[in-house]
Enzyme design. Structure first.
Site, short mmCIF file in Angstrom:
data_model
loop_
_atom_site.label_atom_id
_atom_site.label_comp_id
_atom_site.label_asym_id
_atom_site.label_seq_id
_atom_site.Cartn_x
_atom_site.Cartn_y
_atom_site.Cartn_z
N SER A 11 0.79 -1.23 0.00
CA SER A 11 0.00 0.00 0.00
C SER A 11 0.82 1.28 0.00
O SER A 11 0.34 2.32 -0.45
CB SER A 11 -0.95 0.01 1.21
OG SER A 11 -0.22 -0.04 2.42
N HIS A 24 -5.41 -3.84 -1.86
CA HIS A 24 -5.22 -2.88 -2.94
C HIS A 24 -5.15 -3.55 -4.31
O HIS A 24 -4.89 -2.88 -5.32
CB HIS A 24 -3.98 -2.04 -2.70
CG HIS A 24 -4.15 -1.00 -1.63
ND1 HIS A 24 -4.72 0.23 -1.87
CD2 HIS A 24 -3.85 -1.03 -0.32
CE1 HIS A 24 -4.75 0.92 -0.76
NE2 HIS A 24 -4.23 0.18 0.21
N LYS A 33 -12.31 -0.44 -0.78
CA LYS A 33 -11.45 0.33 -1.67
C LYS A 33 -12.06 0.32 -3.08
O LYS A 33 -13.01 1.03 -3.33
CB LYS A 33 -10.01 -0.20 -1.61
CG LYS A 33 -9.38 0.05 -0.24
CD LYS A 33 -7.97 -0.44 -0.15
CE LYS A 33 -7.31 -0.03 1.16
NZ LYS A 33 -7.96 -0.55 2.37
#
Length: 392
Positions: free
Chosen positions: A180, A208, A239
């Site tokens: 990240s 991610h 996300k």
């Protein structure tokens, strides 16, 4: 009255070091352009990779779920808190990931804590990349297992650790799929090969990578064609998926075990019906989002190349996470402030999140950014750097 002097002193020290950062309160929902104190600002720090937070299908699903089920679930999952929409979401997630089962938690952070603390015993060893996310680190700390740390993406160190760990009951290699802070991708094929050679399990946190890598955003396992060879896949729903929550995907026995052992699952009220319904809608949107994901990657390549052409250090980035490495914490945060003066929000990240000399302003590119947006950001970066007297 409590004596908070030590807390005051520590906060003052953060201010002196340039690392103090108050909360930013936005006047609008997550998007590429947001309103801050009545001013329109280009958002370059959001995890809303695909723009799903405002997708009409997700919003309509949330509204319909509230009308049918109400605003809350009423309990933890193991009592009365599992309603049909939760079961549908987990079935859809498992099908999407190509696994036997999936189990949803309240966040990606609690997923890592719950899974690691449940499956690791004093007879086991966990082998972790040194740059893994804080939730992985905290999850490991909750266990009594043995632990080894290998240098970031160093496969020689990983193999050496595996050779030393043959006597343990279980050997689990844990890695982020996409890291990240740096935006680089784990060498998953090499990790899987070593795991198979030394009889270890592979645990990948795809926070991610979910919605970003692999066909339709299925993650790093699919990206590298390793389906069926990664034992535990962690994903986030907060996300690229655009809502909130986390999940683990894997074998049915793993899900059944975690239902009985994972403390964050056992002792937290389940997702609201609106959240579960929105997540379910998002997974269905992802199945037809190849064009959206392709645009995300095209934007990332364009922005990274533009930043490098201006002389910026983008570190090891190879994904839509693009750090601009500054180094000094105070200068890093000042650069972030100067960008905001230019109308661009990009958050500075400094010690202890990253090493003291590795402060960076982390840009995250989204599919819905236009080329004009990205050019505005690049222009603001150039002017802010000039003000900071880092480059001419």
């Amino acid at each position: 009255m409590a004596n908070w002097q030590s807390l005051y002193d520590e906060l003052e020290n953060l201010k002196k070091e340039g690392r103090y950062r108050p909360m930013t309160v936005w006047d609008s929902g997550s998007s590429t352009w947001m309103t801050l104190n009545g001013r329109r600002v280009l958002q370059m720090s959001s995890n809303n990779y695909l723009g799903l937070t405002g997708h009409p299908e997700l919003k309509e699903s949330a509204i319909a779920a509230i009308r049918e089920y109400g605003v809350g679930s009423g309990s933890v999952r193991t009592i009365t808190g599992t309603i049909r929409i939760h079961d549908e979401l987990e079935r859809e997630l498992a099908a999407f990931k190509g696994t036997e089962a999936a189990l949803v938690f309240q966040s990606g952070f609690t997923t890592n804590q719950g899974v690691l603390a449940s499956i690791l015993s004093p007879d086991d060893v966990v082998i972790s990349d040194e740059l893994n996310h804080a939730s992985i680190i905290d999850g490991i700390r909750l266990t009594k297992s043995h632990r080894k740390i290998y240098a970031h993406k160093d496969m020689d160190q990983l193999e050496a650790a595996l050779k030393q760990c043959s006597s343990y009951k279980k050997r689990i290699i844990v890695t982020d799929g996409v890291f990240s802070m740096d935006g680089d991708i784990a060498p998953l094929p090499a990790i899987v090969k070593l795991a198979e050679t030394y009889d270890a399990l592979v645990y990948v946190d795809d926070a991610h990578a979910s919605g970003v890598l692999g066909k339709n955003g299925k993650g790093t396992t699919d990206h590298f064609g390793l389906n069926g060879r990664v034992h535990i896949q962690i994903g986030t729903l907060s996300k690229a998926v655009g809502v909130v929550g986390g999940y683990v995907a894997g074998d049915r026995v793993l899900k059944d075990f975690l239902i009985h052992k994972a403390r964050p699952f056992l002792f937290s009220t389940s997702q609201t019906p609106a959240v579960a319904a929105s997540c379910l809608a998002a997974i269905r949107v992802l199945r037809r989002s190849e064009e959206r994901i392709a645009q995300l990657w095209a934007n990332a390549t364009y922005f990274r190349s533009g930043a490098q052409a201006l002389g910026f250090d983008t570190g090891a980035s190879e994904t839509p996470i693009i750090p601009i490495i500054i180094g000094d914490p105070a200068k890093t945060m000042r650069f972030s402030d100067l960008l905001l003066e230019e109308g661009v929000f990009a958050q500075g990240i400094v010690y202890p999140t990253v090493a003291m000399d590795k402060g960076r302003v982390r840009f995250i590119v989204a599919a819905e950014h236009t080329r004009e947006d990205l050019d505005i950001a690049l222009g603001a970066m150039r002017r802010a750097y000039q003000k900071l007297s880092i480059i001419g």
